[in-house]
Design a protein around this motif. Sequence first.
Motif, PDB file in Angstrom:
ATOM      1  N   ALA B 112       0.810  -1.236   0.000  1.00 48.31           N
ATOM      2  CA  ALA B 112       0.000   0.000   0.000  1.00 48.31           C
ATOM      3  C   ALA B 112       0.846   1.291   0.000  1.00 48.31           C
ATOM      4  N   GLN B 113       0.170   2.375  -0.290  1.00 47.47           N
ATOM      5  CA  GLN B 113       0.837   3.692  -0.374  1.00 47.47           C
ATOM      6  C   GLN B 113       1.460   4.099   0.964  1.00 47.47           C
ATOM      7  N   THR B 114       2.555   4.826   0.835  1.00 44.78           N
ATOM      8  CA  THR B 114       3.196   5.320   2.067  1.00 44.78           C
ATOM      9  C   THR B 114       2.487   6.568   2.564  1.00 44.78           C
ATOM     10  N   GLU B 115       2.450   6.709   3.881  1.00 42.24           N
ATOM     11  CA  GLU B 115       1.788   7.908   4.423  1.00 42.24           C
ATOM     12  C   GLU B 115       2.801   9.024   4.612  1.00 42.24           C
ATOM     13  N   GLY B 116       3.907   8.676   5.151  1.00 43.37           N
ATOM     14  CA  GLY B 116       4.962   9.672   5.329  1.00 43.37           C
ATOM     15  C   GLY B 116       6.264   9.161   4.800  1.00 43.37           C
ATOM     16  N   GLN B 117       7.232  10.030   4.737  1.00 40.33           N
ATOM     17  CA  GLN B 117       8.518   9.646   4.182  1.00 40.33           C
ATOM     18  C   GLN B 117       9.155   8.516   4.981  1.00 40.33           C
ATOM     19  N   THR B 118       9.178   8.684   6.296  1.00 40.20           N
ATOM     20  CA  THR B 118       9.860   7.703   7.137  1.00 40.20           C
ATOM     21  C   THR B 118       9.131   6.369   7.149  1.00 40.20           C
ATOM     22  N   GLU B 119       7.809   6.520   7.220  1.00 37.33           N
ATOM     23  CA  GLU B 119       7.004   5.291   7.209  1.00 37.33           C
ATOM     24  C   GLU B 119       7.219   4.526   5.926  1.00 37.33           C
ATOM     25  N   GLY B 120       7.232   5.280   4.839  1.00 38.10           N
ATOM     26  CA  GLY B 120       7.443   4.688   3.511  1.00 38.10           C
ATOM     27  C   GLY B 120       8.786   3.989   3.456  1.00 38.10           C
ATOM     28  N   GLN B 121       9.754   4.652   4.020  1.00 34.49           N
ATOM     29  CA  GLN B 121      11.091   4.057   4.004  1.00 34.49           C
ATOM     30  C   GLN B 121      11.123   2.769   4.799  1.00 34.49           C
ATOM     31  N   ALA B 122      10.484   2.816   5.942  1.00 33.40           N
ATOM     32  CA  ALA B 122      10.435   1.637   6.806  1.00 33.40           C
ATOM     33  C   ALA B 122       9.776   0.465   6.090  1.00 33.40           C
ATOM     34  N   GLU B 123       8.678   0.796   5.411  1.00 36.32           N
ATOM     35  CA  GLU B 123       7.965  -0.251   4.692  1.00 36.32           C
ATOM     36  C   GLU B 123       8.793  -0.829   3.563  1.00 36.32           C
ATOM     37  N   GLU B 124       9.463   0.066   2.855  1.00 41.67           N
ATOM     38  CA  GLU B 124      10.320  -0.369   1.751  1.00 41.67           C
ATOM     39  C   GLU B 124      11.389  -1.314   2.266  1.00 41.67           C
TER      40      GLU B 124
END
Lengths: 226, 355
Positions: B112-124
Motif C-alpha cells: 500500500a501507499q506510504t503515508e509519510g517519508q519515514t514510514e514509507g522508508q520503513a515499509e520499503e
Amino acid sequence: MLIQTISLGKKYKNGIVALSDINLSIDYGEFIFLTGESGAGKSTLIRLLFREELPSSGQILISGRSSIRLSKKDIVRLRRNTGVVFQDFRLMERNTVFDNVAFALKAVERPWDEIKKRVPRVLERVGLAGREQENVMHLSGGEQQRVAIARAIINNPIILFADEPTGDLDPRTSMELMQLFNEINEQGTTLVMATHDKTIVDAFNKRVLTLSAGRLISDSVGGWQL
Amino acid sequence: MKLSSFRYIVPQAFKSMLHNGLMTVAAILTITISLFLCTAFWLLIINIDANARQVEEDVRVLAYLKEDIPDGQEEGQAEAQPEAQGEGQPAALPEAQSAVQPEAQPEIEPEAQTEGQTEGQAEEEQEKQLEEKYAVIRDEIMAIPGVASCEFISKEEGIKDLGSRFGGVDLKETLGGANPLPDLFSIMAETTDDVAVIAEKVSEIEAVDVVRYGEGTVEKLFALTDAMRRVGVAVMILLALAAVVLIAMTIRLAVVARKKEIMVMKWVGATNAFIRLPFLLEGVFLGLLGGLLALVLVLIAYVNAGDYLASTISFVLVLDIGQIWLKTAGFTLAAGLILGIFGSLFPLANRFMDV
C-alpha cells in the motif's frame, strides 16, 4: 393322392373332441363337399387340412408326407400351394380391392411388375374387372367374397379350401359364387368346401363327405346325405 | 428374403407407427428420456474422469508460507522451534486452490501507499527484507533434487486469480478487504514420481506452513466416478427396462392391429422373416428416433452446461464437444438400436407370429 388322413383326431384343451378317427383321401382335381350340422367338425377338419392347427391323434399325409413333420420351409411351400376362403371374407377393410388381392402376392415376395399385371387378370376371372380402386367395404357381400376368392387363387394353388363361403350370402348370390367355384375347379384346382346348405350340395353332383359329432358318417357321390 | 420385399416392409413399419399414434409417441419419448439421462450420466462420468486424470498428471507442489517468516530463515538455517503459532496461521484453503494452475508472475506486488517519508522508508525496508527471505526460500526449494521450476505467488495475486476462476468476482472486496490466503511457492516437479518426495522435503523448510499436491484429490475423484458408474449402471438398466417394455407394448399393439394381415400372410405362404420384419423394423425405428432426439437434446444441454461452467468455475475441465460428439452419437444411437431390437423381439416371440 393329394391328401390322405389316417385315424385323424382333434381334441381341444378344454376336453371337447372335435374330430375322431377320420379316414379319407382327396385326389388331385376333386370337388368335395364337407357337410354336416353346425359343430359337426367341418371347420376343424378344414383347419387341420391347411395346417392352421395340428391333429392331436392320427396323421395327415400331403403328397405322401406327414403334415406334422414339415419344416418351416415346407410349411411355407404347402401354404403357397393352398388357397383358403372363409365365411366372413377376412378382408383388410381399410384397403382397396387391388391392395387386398395384391397383398397375397406381396406376402410371397413377387416383384411389383408381376403384381400389377396379375391382379387385374384374377379380378377379371372372379368377375370384378375394373373394380381395383374401390374400397372393399363399399362392395356387396357377394363381391367381397369374390375379392377373397381372387386373393386365394392368385397364387394358383393346387387345392382351395372354402369354409362356409356362402354362409352369409343370399341364395341367388350363393349360386353365382358356386358357379365361380365350379369354374375354378374345372380349371384344375382341387376344391374342398364345407357347407351346411342342402340346396347347394344338391345342385351340384359332387362327392359329399358327411360329418356328425366329429365322425365321418358317409362318403358318397351325389346330394345331401343327412 | 428378397431385397425387393423391403419396398413393402419399410413403408409398412412407418404406416404402423403412424397408425399406433399415441403409443408411438409415448414409446419414442420414453426412449428419449431414458437415453438422454443415460448419455448425460455417461458424459458426466467421462468428464469427471478427465478431471481426475488431469489432477493426477499435475506435477505441481504448492508450498504455503507462514504469515511471519522466522528471521533465522534469512541465514538459511532451519530452526527446530516453529514460531508464530497463533495469529500467523493461514486459514484453511479452499479445495480449488490446490488444484489450480496459476499463471501469476513471480514478482511481489508493491504494498500500500506510504503515508509519510519515514514510514514509507520503513515499509520499503521491510519489503526488501521479505524479498530477500523469499529469495532464500526459493534457493532452498530449487536445491531439492527433481524440482524443475519454482514460482512465487503473493497472497494478492492468489486472491485475484481465485476470483477470476469463480467468474471474475473481486474476492477481496467480497471478504471486506481481508485476504485469508497466504503467500505461496508453486513448485513444478520434473516428473509425477518426484512429487511426493519433493513435497516431503519442502515441508521441512522452516518458513513453509503447509504443503499441498494432488494427494487425496485424485483418489476422491476416481472414487466419485466409480460410485457414479455403479449408480449410473443401475439407473441405466432401470431406464432401459422401461424403454424396452414400452417398445414391446407398442409392437404388441401393432401386431394386434394387424392380426388379420398376419393371418392372411400366413395362409398365402409368407415366410416368418417376412411377417416379422416390419415389426422388428418398427421397433428399430422407434429406438433410433428416440436415440436421435436424445442425442440432439443431450448435445444442446452439454454445450450450454459447458459454457456455463466455463464462465463460472473455469478450473473445471470440460471436454470439448468436438472431441466427444461422435462417440456420444455412437453411444446414443447404438443404445437406441439395441433397445428397439430388444423391445420388438419379445412380442415377436409369440407363437401366433409363427407360420
